[in-house]
Write an enzyme that holds these catalytic residues in place. Structure first.
Site, PDB file in Angstrom:
ATOM      1  CG  ASP A 112       8.881  39.150 -15.067  1.00 51.40           C
ATOM      2  OD1 ASP A 112       9.581  38.295 -14.599  1.00 51.40           O
ATOM      3  OD2 ASP A 112       8.429  39.717 -14.148  1.00 51.40           O
ATOM      4  CE  LYS A 155       2.596  35.482 -10.607  1.00 51.50           C
ATOM      5  NZ  LYS A 155       3.784  35.713  -9.786  1.00 51.50           N
TER       6      LYS A 155
END
Length: 185
Positions: A32, A108
């Site tokens: 990421d 999330k």
């Protein structure tokens, strides 16, 4: 080779190992961070290379039988600022055709996206997101989850999307007992 080209090549290699080989080379956090760096460079330069991983969701389907989803599965974009959240809300309001919406927010979870197909109330397929259009059929693996409903009170045909997650404590215990530790929960 400039940094943007280097990141595209590296992220594509990591993506192939993760999606096609089921053997990630780096953790989700490391991937990421590199992906976010690439996004930043693309925004700054205005150039998105044709083979950039930012142009697609997921990767090609590999080891399992392919499953075509009834409708496309999208990936959620990261929202890291109030401005990005306001922009997202504007897009949702436009899609819904109204300004007043009732929303629920939650943390999330970053897990394995799973798409379940029910026909006549019975679970008939389970698949990964894959590239958003075609995923991998993993019904037999999903049936090992005891809390997964095998039937629902709906007689039509429908797909349900969600995330399979593993608690970090479970990942730690698994890795302590495994010959092949996992990089991600």
């Amino acid at each position: 080779m400039n940094r943007q080209e280097e990141l595209v090549k590296l992220l594509n290699t990591y993506g192939d190992a993760y999606y096609a080989g089921d053997e990630p080379f780096v953790s989700d956090a490391e991937y990421d961070a590199l992906y976010d760096e690439l996004l930043s460079l693309e925004r700054e330069s205005g150039v998105v290379l044709p083979n950039s991983p930012t142009r697609r969701v997921g990767s090609a389907v590999a080891k399992f039988l392919p499953h075509e989803h009834l409708s496309r599965l999208y990936s959620l974009d990261k929202v890291r600022s109030p401005e990005a959240l306001t922009s997202w809300l504007g897009r949702i309001q436009t899609l819904a055709g109204r300004d007043q919406l009732e929303l629920a927010l939650e943390y999330k979870f970053d897990g394995l996206t799973v798409n379940l197909t029910y026909e006549g109330g019975r679970l008939t397929q389970g698949a990964t997101r894959g590239n958003g259009i075609i995923g991998e059929g993993i019904l037999e693996q999903l049936k090992t989850i005891p809390t997964l409903p095998r039937s629902i009170p709906f007689l039509g045909r429908m797909e349900v999307q969600g995330e399979c997650i593993m608690r970090l404590s479970v990942l730690k215990a698994y890795n302590e007992a495994s010959d092949e530790p996992l990089k991600n929960a």
